[in-house]
Write a protein that holds these residues in place. Structure first.
Motif, PDB file in Angstrom:
ATOM      1  N   ILE A 136      48.244  49.739  20.850  1.00 14.78           N
ATOM      2  CA  ILE A 136      48.917  48.514  20.398  1.00 14.78           C
ATOM      3  C   ILE A 136      47.904  47.595  19.703  1.00 14.78           C
ATOM      4  O   ILE A 136      48.189  47.000  18.664  1.00 14.78           O
ATOM      5  CB  ILE A 136      49.621  47.798  21.579  1.00 14.78           C
ATOM      6  CG1 ILE A 136      50.707  48.712  22.156  1.00 14.78           C
ATOM      7  CG2 ILE A 136      50.236  46.480  21.138  1.00 14.78           C
ATOM      8  CD1 ILE A 136      51.335  48.214  23.445  1.00 14.78           C
ATOM      9  N   ILE A 137      46.692  47.519  20.262  1.00 16.71           N
ATOM     10  CA  ILE A 137      45.666  46.673  19.631  1.00 16.71           C
ATOM     11  C   ILE A 137      45.338  47.200  18.224  1.00 16.71           C
ATOM     12  O   ILE A 137      45.197  46.437  17.269  1.00 16.71           O
ATOM     13  CB  ILE A 137      44.401  46.587  20.517  1.00 16.71           C
ATOM     14  CG1 ILE A 137      44.740  45.831  21.810  1.00 16.71           C
ATOM     15  CG2 ILE A 137      43.245  45.904  19.775  1.00 16.71           C
ATOM     16  CD1 ILE A 137      43.650  45.787  22.839  1.00 16.71           C
ATOM     17  N   GLU A 138      45.243  48.532  18.106  1.00 18.19           N
ATOM     18  CA  GLU A 138      44.975  49.134  16.793  1.00 18.19           C
ATOM     19  C   GLU A 138      46.078  48.772  15.798  1.00 18.19           C
ATOM     20  O   GLU A 138      45.824  48.419  14.644  1.00 18.19           O
ATOM     21  CB  GLU A 138      44.891  50.663  16.966  1.00 18.19           C
ATOM     22  CG  GLU A 138      43.728  51.357  16.288  1.00 18.19           C
ATOM     23  CD  GLU A 138      42.593  50.441  15.875  1.00 18.19           C
ATOM     24  OE1 GLU A 138      42.514  50.189  14.664  1.00 18.19           O
ATOM     25  OE2 GLU A 138      41.801  49.955  16.712  1.00 18.19           O
ATOM     26  N   GLU A 139      47.319  48.845  16.265  1.00 20.37           N
ATOM     27  CA  GLU A 139      48.458  48.483  15.401  1.00 20.37           C
ATOM     28  C   GLU A 139      48.407  46.994  15.052  1.00 20.37           C
ATOM     29  O   GLU A 139      48.759  46.601  13.941  1.00 20.37           O
ATOM     30  CB  GLU A 139      49.786  48.803  16.101  1.00 20.37           C
ATOM     31  CG  GLU A 139      50.177  50.266  16.054  1.00 20.37           C
ATOM     32  CD  GLU A 139      50.404  50.800  14.633  1.00 20.37           C
ATOM     33  OE1 GLU A 139      50.895  50.063  13.773  1.00 20.37           O
ATOM     34  OE2 GLU A 139      50.046  51.962  14.400  1.00 20.37           O
ATOM     35  N   ALA A 140      47.976  46.167  16.016  1.00 17.62           N
ATOM     36  CA  ALA A 140      47.883  44.722  15.759  1.00 17.62           C
ATOM     37  C   ALA A 140      46.845  44.454  14.664  1.00 17.62           C
ATOM     38  O   ALA A 140      47.063  43.641  13.767  1.00 17.62           O
ATOM     39  CB  ALA A 140      47.520  43.983  17.039  1.00 17.62           C
ATOM     40  N   ARG A 141      45.719  45.175  14.740  1.00 17.11           N
ATOM     41  CA  ARG A 141      44.677  45.030  13.703  1.00 17.11           C
ATOM     42  C   ARG A 141      45.248  45.362  12.329  1.00 17.11           C
ATOM     43  O   ARG A 141      45.025  44.654  11.346  1.00 17.11           O
ATOM     44  CB  ARG A 141      43.547  46.040  13.971  1.00 17.11           C
ATOM     45  CG  ARG A 141      42.430  45.517  14.771  1.00 17.11           C
ATOM     46  CD  ARG A 141      41.317  46.586  14.795  1.00 17.11           C
ATOM     47  NE  ARG A 141      40.822  46.753  16.136  1.00 17.11           N
ATOM     48  CZ  ARG A 141      40.015  45.878  16.729  1.00 17.11           C
ATOM     49  NH1 ARG A 141      39.615  44.816  16.073  1.00 17.11           N
ATOM     50  NH2 ARG A 141      39.612  46.065  17.966  1.00 17.11           N
ATOM     51  N   GLU A 142      46.008  46.481  12.291  1.00 15.28           N
ATOM     52  CA  GLU A 142      46.560  46.910  11.002  1.00 15.28           C
ATOM     53  C   GLU A 142      47.587  45.892  10.483  1.00 15.28           C
ATOM     54  O   GLU A 142      47.630  45.580   9.299  1.00 15.28           O
ATOM     55  CB  GLU A 142      47.198  48.302  11.158  1.00 15.28           C
ATOM     56  CG  GLU A 142      47.365  48.963   9.812  1.00 15.28           C
ATOM     57  CD  GLU A 142      47.562  50.471   9.897  1.00 15.28           C
ATOM     58  OE1 GLU A 142      48.186  51.019   8.997  1.00 15.28           O
ATOM     59  OE2 GLU A 142      47.107  51.083  10.895  1.00 15.28           O
ATOM     60  N   LEU A 143      48.392  45.357  11.414  1.00 16.25           N
ATOM     61  CA  LEU A 143      49.394  44.358  11.030  1.00 16.25           C
ATOM     62  C   LEU A 143      48.703  43.124  10.427  1.00 16.25           C
ATOM     63  O   LEU A 143      49.094  42.615   9.368  1.00 16.25           O
ATOM     64  CB  LEU A 143      50.229  43.964  12.258  1.00 16.25           C
ATOM     65  CG  LEU A 143      51.222  42.826  12.077  1.00 16.25           C
ATOM     66  CD1 LEU A 143      52.338  43.232  11.121  1.00 16.25           C
ATOM     67  CD2 LEU A 143      51.851  42.413  13.422  1.00 16.25           C
ATOM     68  N   VAL A 144      47.650  42.672  11.110  1.00 16.56           N
ATOM     69  CA  VAL A 144      46.927  41.488  10.624  1.00 16.56           C
ATOM     70  C   VAL A 144      46.332  41.773   9.240  1.00 16.56           C
ATOM     71  O   VAL A 144      46.426  40.948   8.314  1.00 16.56           O
ATOM     72  CB  VAL A 144      45.840  41.065  11.646  1.00 16.56           C
ATOM     73  CG1 VAL A 144      44.885  40.041  11.051  1.00 16.56           C
ATOM     74  CG2 VAL A 144      46.499  40.510  12.916  1.00 16.56           C
ATOM     75  N   ALA A 145      45.764  42.986   9.068  1.00 13.73           N
ATOM     76  CA  ALA A 145      45.179  43.337   7.758  1.00 13.73           C
ATOM     77  C   ALA A 145      46.268  43.349   6.690  1.00 13.73           C
ATOM     78  O   ALA A 145      46.084  42.806   5.590  1.00 13.73           O
ATOM     79  CB  ALA A 145      44.489  44.696   7.852  1.00 13.73           C
ATOM     80  N   ASP A 146      47.416  43.949   7.006  1.00 12.25           N
ATOM     81  CA  ASP A 146      48.520  43.993   6.028  1.00 12.25           C
ATOM     82  C   ASP A 146      48.962  42.584   5.651  1.00 12.25           C
ATOM     83  O   ASP A 146      49.228  42.292   4.489  1.00 12.25           O
ATOM     84  CB  ASP A 146      49.739  44.744   6.607  1.00 12.25           C
ATOM     85  CG  ASP A 146      49.511  46.250   6.663  1.00 12.25           C
ATOM     86  OD1 ASP A 146      48.506  46.719   6.084  1.00 12.25           O
ATOM     87  OD2 ASP A 146      50.339  46.951   7.290  1.00 12.25           O
ATOM     88  N   LEU A 147      49.035  41.703   6.662  1.00  9.70           N
ATOM     89  CA  LEU A 147      49.506  40.346   6.382  1.00  9.70           C
ATOM     90  C   LEU A 147      48.466  39.541   5.605  1.00  9.70           C
ATOM     91  O   LEU A 147      48.809  38.709   4.775  1.00  9.70           O
ATOM     92  CB  LEU A 147      49.892  39.631   7.683  1.00  9.70           C
ATOM     93  CG  LEU A 147      51.167  40.183   8.345  1.00  9.70           C
ATOM     94  CD1 LEU A 147      51.393  39.552   9.713  1.00  9.70           C
ATOM     95  CD2 LEU A 147      52.399  39.950   7.469  1.00  9.70           C
ATOM     96  N   ARG A 148      47.192  39.819   5.848  1.00 14.59           N
ATOM     97  CA  ARG A 148      46.155  39.142   5.045  1.00 14.59           C
ATOM     98  C   ARG A 148      46.289  39.549   3.578  1.00 14.59           C
ATOM     99  O   ARG A 148      46.084  38.760   2.671  1.00 14.59           O
ATOM    100  CB  ARG A 148      44.754  39.507   5.552  1.00 14.59           C
ATOM    101  CG  ARG A 148      44.374  38.736   6.789  1.00 14.59           C
ATOM    102  CD  ARG A 148      42.888  38.888   7.112  1.00 14.59           C
ATOM    103  NE  ARG A 148      42.621  38.377   8.446  1.00 14.59           N
ATOM    104  CZ  ARG A 148      42.462  37.083   8.738  1.00 14.59           C
ATOM    105  NH1 ARG A 148      42.515  36.183   7.799  1.00 14.59           N
ATOM    106  NH2 ARG A 148      42.245  36.703   9.987  1.00 14.59           N
TER     107      ARG A 148
END
Ligand code: HEM
Length: 356
Positions: free
Chosen positions: A10-22
């Motif tokens: 889930i943390i890995e997915e959160a990192r990816e989500l944050v990167a996508d949103l940036r």
């Protein structure tokens, strides 16, 4: 559901989500377009043992099919009660039923090849995901003529699990963003609490949960007011008395979650967004919260509760830590409006994820 690998995933997915949103470069976006694939990936890992790239077109199509499924299923509620209606030609019943079945066929077409690939790597021993466990059990039951462990049931179970696990959590997060936009003081207080605990740029883990009571209370308040699953249905199998009502066997009973979540006896000023109602005098999360049942109660309560709680917490904290949620100037958001499909959704809106 409580394994460390799940938290890491889930943390890995959160990192990816944050990167996508940036990468959205503070342009207005519909948050569901980013939340759905992220959440779908977590359920895919558990059920199919596989994660996908968020850019994979085939996978993005899965997220669309899942939200369409919620909408087409909701439009067939009457057909579910009166199945003969689907045979009445040239009516909206038969049209809507056809749309639902086409959606189910498209979902099956996504899962079938993955199930086939999985069969080729099947081995005995500790199952590595739901699909694996299911196949091991079907193998054990292959000589049982009445087994329910069939290929058809497998396909439906996987679609159910991925469907139930995606739209629910993603839509709750979309509500959370909306409520923070509407309640800037809460937004600020949550940010302050998170910054105090995760000031060093790391991602949240379950170990931090106890140090973030106001943040937890805010997630609870979002769930209380969102009433994500508006109703659940039951049928009385035998005569039963419920409060002052005598229900004969066969009576359909529909429970309305808002009747509990908006009952002033449990929640004074029920329509106000007040996370502190979940805290005690010392600011700690209250241990027992009468009337708070977003995952339902009883034998058929939500199967994914533990997973959903972990996801809501990690994704919500990661989003608030990394962004300020800003409404584009030309847009007006309103949490009083919603669209009721299988899940109760906010009216689609746009938000700017302003990096902090
Ligand atoms: C915020 C997220 C979620 C909410 C609010 C939620 C809520 C609910 C509710 C109210 C029910 C109906 C229970 C009843 O009939 O009394 C339900 C059922 C169910 N949920 Fe969830 N859910 C969420 C996330 C998940 C996740 C992540 C999964 C799985 C990965 C999941 C899987 C299921 C399944 C399989 C059922 C059917 C259980 C049964 O009929 O025995 N849910 N959920």
């Amino acid at each position: 559901m409580g394994k460390t690998w799940l938290q890491d995933l889930i943390i890995e997915e959160a990192r990816e989500l944050v990167a996508d949103l940036r990468n959205t470069l503070a342009k207005p976006v519909n948050p569901m377009q980013y939340l759905s694939p992220t959440i779908a990936n977590v359920v895919c890992a558990i059920s199919l043992g596989k994660c996908f790239s968020h850019k994979d077109e085939n996978f993005r199509r899965l997220s669309t099919l899942i939200s369409e499924n919620s909408q087409t299923a909701a439009k067939n509620l009457l057909v579910e009660y009166f199945p003969f209606l689907r045979f009445v030609p040239f009516t909206r019943f038969s049209e809507r039923y056809q749309a639902w079945m086409t959606n189910m066929a498209d979902l099956s077409a996504f899962f079938k090849p993955l199930i086939q690939q999985h069969k080729q790597t099947l081995y005995e021993g500790e199952p590595r995901d739901y699909l694996h466990a299911y196949m091991l059990e079907s193998e054990k039951q292959k000589d049982n003529p009445t087994t329910s462990f069939t290929s058809e049931q497998l396909l439906i179970s996987i679609a159910d699990l991925v469907g139930a696990g995606t739209d629910t959590t993603a839509t709750t997060l979309a509500w959370a963003i909306l409520y923070l936009i509407e309640n800037p003081a809460v937004h600020e207080r949550v940010q302050k609490e998170i910054d105090g605990v995760l000031g060093d740029g790391r991602y949240p883990t379950l170990n931090d949960r106890g140090s973030l009571p106001y943040t937890q209370a805010t997630i609870f308040e979002v769930q209380r007011l969102a009433n994500l699953i508006a109703v659940v249905q039951r049928r009385a199998m035998q005569e039963v008395t419920l409060s002052e009502y005598a229900l004969p066997a066969g009576t359909d009973v529909v429970f309305l979650f808002s009747a509990v979540h908006e009952d002033p006896q449990f929640f004074p000023q029920p329509l106000a967004f007040k996370p502190e109602r979940f805290l005690d005098e010392s600011g700690k999360l209250r241990s027992r919260i009468e009337g708070f049942i977003p995952f339902s109660i009883g034998k058929r309560a939500c199967l994914g509760e533990a997973l959903a709680k972990m996801e809501l917490y990690i994704f919500f904290v990661s989003l608030v830590k990394n962004f300020r949620f800003v409404v584009p100037p030309e847009e007006a958001v309103n949490s009083n409006d919603s669209l009721l499909f299988v899940v109760n959704s906010p009216v689609p809106y746009h938000v700017i994820f302003e990096p902090r």
